[in-house]
Design a protein around this motif. Sequence first.
Motif, PDB file in Angstrom:
ATOM      1  N   ALA A 115       0.836  -1.206   0.000  1.00  0.00           N
ATOM      2  CA  ALA A 115       0.000   0.000   0.000  1.00  0.00           C
ATOM      3  C   ALA A 115       0.869   1.253   0.000  1.00  0.00           C
ATOM      4  CB  ALA A 115      -0.931  -0.005   1.207  1.00  0.00           C
ATOM      5  N   SER A 116       1.916   1.235   0.806  1.00  0.00           N
ATOM      6  CA  SER A 116       2.828   2.376   0.875  1.00  0.00           C
ATOM      7  C   SER A 116       3.517   2.615  -0.468  1.00  0.00           C
ATOM      8  CB  SER A 116       3.878   2.140   1.961  1.00  0.00           C
ATOM      9  OG  SER A 116       4.847   3.152   1.942  1.00  0.00           O
ATOM     10  N   THR A 117       3.923   1.530  -1.105  1.00  0.00           N
ATOM     11  CA  THR A 117       4.587   1.652  -2.399  1.00  0.00           C
ATOM     12  C   THR A 117       3.624   2.207  -3.449  1.00  0.00           C
ATOM     13  OG1 THR A 117       6.096  -0.153  -1.848  1.00  0.00           O
ATOM     14  CG2 THR A 117       5.859   0.385  -4.180  1.00  0.00           C
ATOM     15  N   ALA A 118       2.387   1.727  -3.439  1.00  0.00           N
ATOM     16  CA  ALA A 118       1.395   2.245  -4.389  1.00  0.00           C
ATOM     17  C   ALA A 118       1.191   3.742  -4.175  1.00  0.00           C
ATOM     18  CB  ALA A 118       0.073   1.494  -4.234  1.00  0.00           C
ATOM     19  N   TRP A 119       1.077   4.151  -2.927  1.00  0.00           N
ATOM     20  CA  TRP A 119       0.899   5.566  -2.602  1.00  0.00           C
ATOM     21  C   TRP A 119       2.125   6.376  -3.043  1.00  0.00           C
ATOM     22  CZ3 TRP A 119      -2.649   9.005  -1.237  1.00  0.00           C
ATOM     23  CH2 TRP A 119      -2.240  10.215  -0.717  1.00  0.00           C
ATOM     24  N   THR A 120       3.308   5.838  -2.758  1.00  0.00           N
ATOM     25  CA  THR A 120       4.548   6.543  -3.083  1.00  0.00           C
ATOM     26  C   THR A 120       4.745   6.652  -4.590  1.00  0.00           C
ATOM     27  OG1 THR A 120       5.509   5.670  -1.047  1.00  0.00           O
ATOM     28  CG2 THR A 120       7.031   6.607  -2.600  1.00  0.00           C
ATOM     29  N   VAL A 121       4.394   5.596  -5.321  1.00  0.00           N
ATOM     30  CA  VAL A 121       4.500   5.641  -6.784  1.00  0.00           C
ATOM     31  C   VAL A 121       3.584   6.727  -7.332  1.00  0.00           C
ATOM     32  CG1 VAL A 121       3.937   4.359  -8.902  1.00  0.00           C
ATOM     33  CG2 VAL A 121       5.276   3.271  -7.103  1.00  0.00           C
ATOM     34  N   MET A 142      10.098   6.441  -3.715  1.00  0.00           N
ATOM     35  CA  MET A 142       9.456   5.316  -4.385  1.00  0.00           C
ATOM     36  C   MET A 142      10.367   4.095  -4.365  1.00  0.00           C
ATOM     37  SD  MET A 142       8.378   4.787  -8.358  1.00  0.00           S
ATOM     38  CE  MET A 142      10.001   4.222  -8.800  1.00  0.00           C
ATOM     39  N   TRP A 143      11.642   4.286  -4.660  1.00  0.00           N
ATOM     40  CA  TRP A 143      12.566   3.165  -4.717  1.00  0.00           C
ATOM     41  C   TRP A 143      12.828   2.562  -3.343  1.00  0.00           C
ATOM     42  CZ3 TRP A 143      12.551   1.098  -9.104  1.00  0.00           C
ATOM     43  CH2 TRP A 143      12.446   1.862 -10.260  1.00  0.00           C
ATOM     44  N   VAL A 144      12.876   3.403  -2.312  1.00  0.00           N
ATOM     45  CA  VAL A 144      13.055   2.896  -0.953  1.00  0.00           C
ATOM     46  C   VAL A 144      11.838   2.071  -0.553  1.00  0.00           C
ATOM     47  CG1 VAL A 144      13.209   3.562   1.490  1.00  0.00           C
ATOM     48  CG2 VAL A 144      14.651   4.702  -0.210  1.00  0.00           C
ATOM     49  N   SER A 145      10.661   2.569  -0.852  1.00  0.00           N
ATOM     50  CA  SER A 145       9.439   1.835  -0.550  1.00  0.00           C
ATOM     51  C   SER A 145       9.389   0.514  -1.318  1.00  0.00           C
ATOM     52  CB  SER A 145       8.216   2.694  -0.876  1.00  0.00           C
ATOM     53  OG  SER A 145       7.049   2.077  -0.432  1.00  0.00           O
ATOM     54  N   ALA A 146       9.772   0.521  -2.567  1.00  0.00           N
ATOM     55  CA  ALA A 146       9.799  -0.702  -3.377  1.00  0.00           C
ATOM     56  C   ALA A 146      10.824  -1.695  -2.826  1.00  0.00           C
ATOM     57  CB  ALA A 146      10.105  -0.368  -4.831  1.00  0.00           C
TER      58      ALA A 146
END
Length: 93
Positions: free
Chosen positions: A33-39, A48-52
Amino acid sequence: MASKTDRVTSLRAVRQLRRVRTFYALGALVWAASTAWTVWQFPGERQMWVSALLLTIFAGLLLAASLWLQGVQTARFTNSAHHAASQGRAHHT
């Protein structure tokens, strides 16, 4: 033949691995969810890359815990089936 202590230890290991697997599944879900939001908010940026990366780490840990749990459960089933078979032979001789 597995002793009672070995069986108790094995049961504890299975319970602990299930808890760890649940924790990693929740972590992977949160990071997805965090990665989707960050993207959506910061496409192509460092956040985005840290979240991924964190999502990948949690997914890897989840996979490792699941495979390990599957191996422990398979070993327990194999040992108990072998134990039952050897007891059956002992009674028929």
